[in-house]
Design a protein around this motif. Structure first.
Motif, mmCIF file in Angstrom:
data_model
loop_
_atom_site.group_PDB
_atom_site.id
_atom_site.type_symbol
_atom_site.label_atom_id
_atom_site.label_comp_id
_atom_site.label_asym_id
_atom_site.label_seq_id
_atom_site.Cartn_x
_atom_site.Cartn_y
_atom_site.Cartn_z
ATOM 1 N N UNK A 57 54.168 36.511 51.827
ATOM 2 C CA UNK A 57 53.261 36.388 52.437
ATOM 3 C C UNK A 57 53.445 36.163 54.128
ATOM 4 N N UNK A 58 52.551 35.607 54.823
ATOM 5 C CA UNK A 58 52.750 35.316 56.369
ATOM 6 C C UNK A 58 54.023 34.404 56.463
ATOM 7 N N UNK A 59 53.962 33.245 56.071
ATOM 8 C CA UNK A 59 54.685 32.237 56.154
ATOM 9 C C UNK A 59 56.228 32.515 55.862
ATOM 10 N N UNK A 60 56.421 33.078 54.939
ATOM 11 C CA UNK A 60 57.802 33.499 54.391
ATOM 12 C C UNK A 60 58.179 34.830 55.310
ATOM 13 N N UNK A 61 57.387 35.715 55.595
ATOM 14 C CA UNK A 61 57.646 36.719 56.590
ATOM 15 C C UNK A 61 58.065 36.120 58.067
ATOM 16 N N UNK A 62 57.274 35.223 58.554
ATOM 17 C CA UNK A 62 57.538 34.681 59.880
ATOM 18 C C UNK A 62 59.074 34.090 59.501
ATOM 19 N N UNK A 63 59.421 33.266 58.306
ATOM 20 C CA UNK A 63 60.803 32.696 58.359
ATOM 21 C C UNK A 63 61.848 33.673 58.168
ATOM 22 N N UNK A 64 61.456 34.874 57.552
ATOM 23 C CA UNK A 64 62.524 35.971 57.469
ATOM 24 C C UNK A 64 62.946 36.628 58.837
ATOM 25 N N UNK A 65 61.707 36.902 59.540
ATOM 26 C CA UNK A 65 61.781 37.378 60.914
ATOM 27 C C UNK A 65 62.380 36.552 61.838
ATOM 28 N N UNK A 66 62.273 35.185 61.696
ATOM 29 C CA UNK A 66 62.872 34.221 62.721
ATOM 30 C C UNK A 66 64.559 34.423 62.278
ATOM 31 N N UNK A 67 64.903 34.294 60.899
ATOM 32 C CA UNK A 67 66.196 33.915 60.555
ATOM 33 C C UNK A 67 67.095 35.405 60.978
ATOM 34 N N UNK A 68 66.339 36.757 60.746
ATOM 35 C CA UNK A 68 67.031 37.985 60.740
ATOM 36 C C UNK A 68 67.058 38.605 62.140
ATOM 37 N N UNK A 69 65.713 38.196 62.999
ATOM 38 C CA UNK A 69 65.678 39.043 64.200
ATOM 39 C C UNK A 69 65.475 37.983 65.336
ATOM 40 N N UNK A 70 65.245 36.723 65.239
ATOM 41 C CA UNK A 70 65.245 35.434 66.209
ATOM 42 C C UNK A 70 63.831 35.580 66.782
ATOM 43 N N UNK A 71 62.705 36.015 65.925
ATOM 44 C CA UNK A 71 61.381 36.460 66.601
ATOM 45 C C UNK A 71 60.464 35.414 65.707
ATOM 46 N N UNK A 72 59.846 34.316 66.257
ATOM 47 C CA UNK A 72 58.972 33.622 65.458
ATOM 48 C C UNK A 72 57.732 33.953 65.270
ATOM 49 N N UNK A 73 57.589 34.882 64.286
ATOM 50 C CA UNK A 73 56.149 35.473 64.088
ATOM 51 C C UNK A 73 56.091 36.223 62.868
ATOM 52 N N UNK A 74 55.086 36.322 62.305
ATOM 53 C CA UNK A 74 54.965 37.239 61.147
ATOM 54 C C UNK A 74 54.865 38.635 61.529
ATOM 55 N N UNK A 75 55.156 39.667 60.791
ATOM 56 C CA UNK A 75 55.137 40.959 60.976
ATOM 57 C C UNK A 75 54.617 41.559 59.941
ATOM 58 N N UNK A 76 54.402 43.094 59.739
ATOM 59 C CA UNK A 76 53.905 43.752 58.568
ATOM 60 C C UNK A 76 55.093 44.180 57.751
ATOM 61 N N UNK A 77 56.401 44.641 58.372
ATOM 62 C CA UNK A 77 57.281 45.228 57.593
ATOM 63 C C UNK A 77 58.779 44.701 58.082
ATOM 64 N N UNK A 78 59.500 44.322 57.513
ATOM 65 C CA UNK A 78 61.016 43.950 57.928
ATOM 66 C C UNK A 78 61.938 44.883 57.049
ATOM 67 N N UNK A 79 62.725 45.475 57.565
ATOM 68 C CA UNK A 79 63.781 46.179 56.778
ATOM 69 C C UNK A 79 65.165 45.845 57.467
ATOM 70 N N UNK A 80 66.007 45.618 56.685
ATOM 71 C CA UNK A 80 67.629 45.646 57.221
ATOM 72 C C UNK A 80 68.154 46.494 56.414
ATOM 73 N N UNK A 81 68.773 47.460 57.085
ATOM 74 C CA UNK A 81 70.001 48.416 56.645
ATOM 75 C C UNK A 81 71.232 47.683 56.821
ATOM 76 N N UNK A 82 72.205 48.289 55.941
ATOM 77 C CA UNK A 82 73.673 47.602 55.899
ATOM 78 C C UNK A 82 74.560 48.704 56.162
ATOM 79 N N UNK A 83 75.321 48.559 57.064
ATOM 80 C CA UNK A 83 76.362 49.452 57.523
ATOM 81 C C UNK A 83 77.198 50.057 56.577
ATOM 82 N N UNK A 84 77.282 51.451 56.576
ATOM 83 C CA UNK A 84 78.137 52.149 55.657
ATOM 84 C C UNK A 84 79.600 51.759 55.718
ATOM 85 N N UNK A 85 80.215 51.411 54.652
ATOM 86 C CA UNK A 85 81.788 50.910 54.696
ATOM 87 C C UNK A 85 81.764 49.328 54.689
ATOM 88 N N UNK A 86 80.797 48.642 55.164
ATOM 89 C CA UNK A 86 80.751 47.177 55.040
ATOM 90 C C UNK A 86 79.797 46.614 54.397
#
Length: 91
Positions: A48-77
């Motif tokens: 939901x929006x509350x968890x999305x907002x928390x994840x967006x703040x933690x991962x991207x430092x943006x204090x807002x909800x969004x429709x989709x977040x995705x985090x690719x992880x670097x090859x080899x690491x």
């Protein structure tokens, strides 16, 4: 047969509205198109929006909800999942 696994988390508010099989098929098509032959794990969460907002703040430092977040992880690491497989990304 894919060499990757999919971990799915669906918040209680969305259970019954989302079908894991359809989510798995969408991820399979994306993997076949964008990462053929990849081996590892993909995590997908429907929240939901509350968890999305928390994840967006933690991962991207943006204090807002969004429709989709995705985090690719670097090859080899890639961090390792609990099954000692590389994590390909989180959605």
């Amino acid at each position: 047969m894919p060499t990757w696994t999919l971990k799915v988390h669906i918040d209680d508010a969305y259970r019954g509205k989302m079908k894991v099989a359809q989510l798995r098929e969408a991820v399979a098509r994306a993997m076949e198109t964008h990462a053929p032959g990849a081996s590892g794990e993909v995590s997908l969460a429907v929240v939901g929006d509350d968890e999305m907002r928390r994840l967006n703040l933690a991962g991207r430092k943006l204090d807002e909800a969004t429709d989709v977040l995705s985090f690719a992880l670097d090859v080899g690491d890639f961090p390792r999942s609990g099954r000692n497989r590389p994590l390909l990304g989180e959605i």
